[in-house]
Structures are given as structure tokens and as C-alpha cells.
Design an enzyme around this catalytic site. Structure first.
Site, PDB file in Angstrom:
ATOM      1  N   GLY A 188       0.830  -1.190   0.000  1.00  0.00           N
ATOM      2  CA  GLY A 188       0.000   0.000   0.000  1.00  0.00           C
ATOM      3  C   GLY A 188       0.867   1.243   0.000  1.00  0.00           C
ATOM      4  N   HIS A 206      -4.877   1.607   7.294  1.00  0.00           N
ATOM      5  CA  HIS A 206      -3.506   2.120   7.425  1.00  0.00           C
ATOM      6  C   HIS A 206      -3.266   3.264   6.434  1.00  0.00           C
ATOM      7  CE1 HIS A 206       0.987   1.419   7.975  1.00  0.00           C
ATOM      8  NE2 HIS A 206       0.954   2.090   6.838  1.00  0.00           N
ATOM      9  N   GLU A 207      -3.652   3.058   5.171  1.00  0.00           N
ATOM     10  CA  GLU A 207      -3.397   4.072   4.143  1.00  0.00           C
ATOM     11  C   GLU A 207      -4.316   5.286   4.301  1.00  0.00           C
ATOM     12  OE1 GLU A 207      -0.690   3.845   2.559  1.00  0.00           O
ATOM     13  OE2 GLU A 207      -0.322   1.734   2.978  1.00  0.00           O
ATOM     14  N   GLN A 260       3.060   9.877   1.003  1.00  0.00           N
ATOM     15  CA  GLN A 260       4.334   9.189   1.186  1.00  0.00           C
ATOM     16  C   GLN A 260       5.340   9.487   0.082  1.00  0.00           C
ATOM     17  OE1 GLN A 260       2.169   5.298   2.187  1.00  0.00           O
ATOM     18  NE2 GLN A 260       4.117   5.125   3.271  1.00  0.00           N
ATOM     19  N   HIS A 293      -2.884   7.556   6.745  1.00  0.00           N
ATOM     20  CA  HIS A 293      -1.847   8.424   6.149  1.00  0.00           C
ATOM     21  C   HIS A 293      -2.463   9.707   5.588  1.00  0.00           C
ATOM     22  CE1 HIS A 293       2.041   6.525   6.334  1.00  0.00           C
ATOM     23  NE2 HIS A 293       1.584   5.390   5.853  1.00  0.00           N
ATOM     24  N   CYS A 334       5.563  -0.040   7.405  1.00  0.00           N
ATOM     25  CA  CYS A 334       5.252   1.146   6.607  1.00  0.00           C
ATOM     26  C   CYS A 334       6.481   1.528   5.799  1.00  0.00           C
ATOM     27  CB  CYS A 334       4.831   2.281   7.551  1.00  0.00           C
ATOM     28  SG  CYS A 334       4.411   3.810   6.703  1.00  0.00           S
ATOM     29  N   LEU A 335       6.265   1.847   4.527  1.00  0.00           N
ATOM     30  CA  LEU A 335       7.388   2.246   3.674  1.00  0.00           C
ATOM     31  C   LEU A 335       8.022   3.550   4.153  1.00  0.00           C
ATOM     32  CD1 LEU A 335       5.874   1.323   0.189  1.00  0.00           C
ATOM     33  CD2 LEU A 335       7.524   0.020   1.551  1.00  0.00           C
TER      34      LEU A 335
END
Length: 172
Positions: free
Chosen positions: A46, A136-137, A51, A140, A94-95
């Protein structure tokens, strides 16, 4: 398609809410393509536009398993319109917080309203990994990191570590 640079904590943009997408244009479709390319390259399941430093309410994900055909999904202006009282716990990463994983408890099922790449309103009900990934996304897009769901002690420890790395890189 272009692979974009993923920003990492403590970049302050990660704590800011993203602005709604006004219209689904070719530019937005190109952004979605770039985001998918970036996510697959990372590799991740994701990615929210914030990000890669783009403050727009768009996210991409693909929760297909290794060896399965890719199933890329794009959500524009997503919002959770319902969530179950039942919860589930997944180990999240997480990236934007590389190589850090922690168990997070979230609603087990969610219903998400969004706009697709054709500009059409859609709704999806999700459970399992897809529900966790969507939450989660979407977090963000609201300036919330999965760290914010952890204890203050764990969150502070991770932020301190990444702040030290950022200072070293800035000085370096």
C-alpha cells in the site's frame, strides 16, 4: 511510469492531512500509475500519495500474495463509512518507517466509499488484510501513522531513532 522517492519519518508532511482530489484528470491517473510503480518497487502492499510528498487524498494498494496475479487498486478521496466493533490484529509495517514492524489492533471489517480512476463513486466492504491496509493508508491521508496506534513509549523510541538518522544524513 516513474518510481518516486518515498519520504520517511520524521518528515513533517507525514503528519499533515491531505487535500481532496477535485477531479480525476490524466494527471491524477499518471500519479496513480507512478504510485503503483513506486509501491511495487519498494516493495510494499500500500502507498498513500503523501508518502511521495503529494498532499492529495489518493492511495494505491495490492494485497495479492506472492505468485498470484497482481491486483492493483486505486482509491481517490477514500473515507471509511462503517467499521465493525469486532477487531483484528496484524503486524504492520510502513514504507515511510523502514524496517520497523509492530502489532496493531484495528476494526476487522470496514466499508469504504471512494472515487475510481473513471471518476465514478464506488463502495467496497473489506475484511482481513485488505481492511487493515485500507485503514492504514487512509490514516496516512489524515496525517496519522501506524505508530500513533502504539504506546507512547514505543512511539517515542521509534521517533527518536529515526530523528537521529535524519540528523546524521542532513549533516552528512
Amino acid at each position: 511510469m516513474t518510481i518516486r522517492r518515498i519520504i520517511v519519518i520524521p518528515d513533517p508532511r507525514l503528519k499533515q492531512p491531505s487535500a481532496p482530489v477535485e477531479a480525476v484528470t490524466d494527471e491524477i491517473r499518471q500519479l496513480a500509475d507512478d504510485m503503483l510503480e513506486t509501491m511495487y518497487d519498494a516493495p510494499g502492499i500500500g502507498l498513500a500519495a503523501v508518502q511521495i510528498g503529494v498532499m492529495k487524498r489518493i492511495l494505491v494498494l495490492d494485497v495479492s500474495r506472492e505468485g498470484e496475479d497482481k491486483r492493483p487498486m486505486v482509491f481517490i478521496n477514500p473515507q471509511i463509512v462503517w467499521s465493525s466493533e469486532e477487531t483484528s490484529t496484524y503486524e504492520e509495517g510502513c514504507l515511510s518507517i523502514p524496517e520497523y514492524y509492530e502489532e496493531v489492533e484495528r476494526p476487522a471489517r470496514v466499508r469504504v466509499r471512494y472515487v475510481d480512476l473513471d471518476g465514478k463513486a464506488q463502495e467496497i466492504e473489506a475484511d482481513g488484510l485488505l481492511a487493515t491496509c485500507l485503514q492504514h493508508e487512509i490514516d496516512h491521508l489524515d496525517g496519522i501513522l501506524f505508530l500513533d496506534h502504539l504506546s507512547k513509549l514505543k512511539r517515542d523510541r521509534v521517533m527518536k531513532k529515526f530523528s537521529k538518522v535524519a540528523r546524521r544524513e542532513a549533516a552528512g
